[in-house]
Design a protein around this motif. Structure first.
Motif, PDB file in Angstrom:
ATOM      1  N   LYS A 268      -7.614  -1.829 -35.730  1.00 43.90           N
ATOM      2  CA  LYS A 268      -7.881  -0.411 -35.989  1.00 43.90           C
ATOM      3  C   LYS A 268      -6.572   0.381 -36.109  1.00 43.90           C
ATOM      4  O   LYS A 268      -6.402   1.170 -37.048  1.00 43.90           O
ATOM      5  CB  LYS A 268      -8.751   0.151 -34.864  1.00 43.90           C
TER       6      LYS A 268
ATOM      7  N   THR B 114     -11.065   4.378 -40.505  1.00 43.27           N
ATOM      8  CA  THR B 114     -11.781   3.287 -39.845  1.00 43.27           C
ATOM      9  C   THR B 114     -12.965   3.812 -39.047  1.00 43.27           C
ATOM     10  O   THR B 114     -13.006   4.972 -38.656  1.00 43.27           O
ATOM     11  CB  THR B 114     -10.853   2.517 -38.888  1.00 43.27           C
TER      12      THR B 114
ATOM     13  N   LEU C 295     -15.533   2.054 -35.896  1.00 45.49           N
ATOM     14  CA  LEU C 295     -15.945   0.913 -35.087  1.00 45.49           C
ATOM     15  C   LEU C 295     -17.462   0.844 -35.043  1.00 45.49           C
ATOM     16  O   LEU C 295     -18.132   1.853 -34.819  1.00 45.49           O
ATOM     17  CB  LEU C 295     -15.391   1.033 -33.670  1.00 45.49           C
TER      18      LEU C 295
ATOM     19  N   LEU D 182     -15.101  -3.588 -37.613  1.00 45.62           N
ATOM     20  CA  LEU D 182     -14.241  -2.486 -38.032  1.00 45.62           C
ATOM     21  C   LEU D 182     -14.529  -2.221 -39.499  1.00 45.62           C
ATOM     22  O   LEU D 182     -14.286  -3.081 -40.347  1.00 45.62           O
ATOM     23  CB  LEU D 182     -12.765  -2.830 -37.830  1.00 45.62           C
TER      24      LEU D 182
END
Length: 148
Positions: free
Chosen positions: A114, A124, A126, A145
């Motif tokens: 990340k 990005t 998660l 990711l």
């Protein structure tokens, strides 16, 4: 093993109010307690930890991420838009001693991915919803990711 060296040895005694004696000794180790040469680090190659092509600059960050017992218990699948992270199931004996570490190690590696992706200008996200497939029985899904 530690050896005494009188030129660096320091002892101090002091009587505290509770009549407990405090004692300090400084020792010098006989050998280095840390690695001083890059060749002493054993890391898996990228092709051992991923089958993703084209994201080597990002995946390199996970390859060099620290892990307990230097096991690197991770594998990455996906494409240029998403990286799925998995722990590699340890063998029975190793699993008895290190079972709590692989998810932590993979979490550290995931955050290395990340940070580097964001440093390279990618947005990005998660995700912790497992993909609809897991074609490898020896892997446990941890997180993904998403790269934008």
């Amino acid at each position: 093993m530690l050896a005494r060296h009188s030129h660096i040895k320091k002892r101090s005694f002091r009587k505290l109010k509770s009549k407990i004696y405090h004692f300090n000794v400084i020792w010098k180790p006989q050998r280095n307690l840390h690695r001083s040469n890059i060749s002493e680090f054993k890391r898996k190659s990228l092709h051992e930890i991923t089958d993703i092509k084209g994201l080597d600059d990002i995946l390199e960050a996970a390859r060099i991420a620290p892990s307990a017992t230097n096991a690197q218990p991770w594998f990455f699948k996906g494409n240029n838009n998403i990286i799925h992270t998995y722990t590699i199931k340890p063998n029975f004996v190793k699993g008895l001693f290190t079972k709590k570490y692989p998810p932590i190690d993979v979490g550290i590696a995931l955050y290395h991915l990340k940070l580097v992706a964001e440093h390279l200008g990618k947005k990005t996200e998660l995700l912790f919803d497992p993909p609809h497939y897991n074609d490898r029985e020896e892997h446990n899904y941890i997180g993904s990711l998403k790269l934008k």
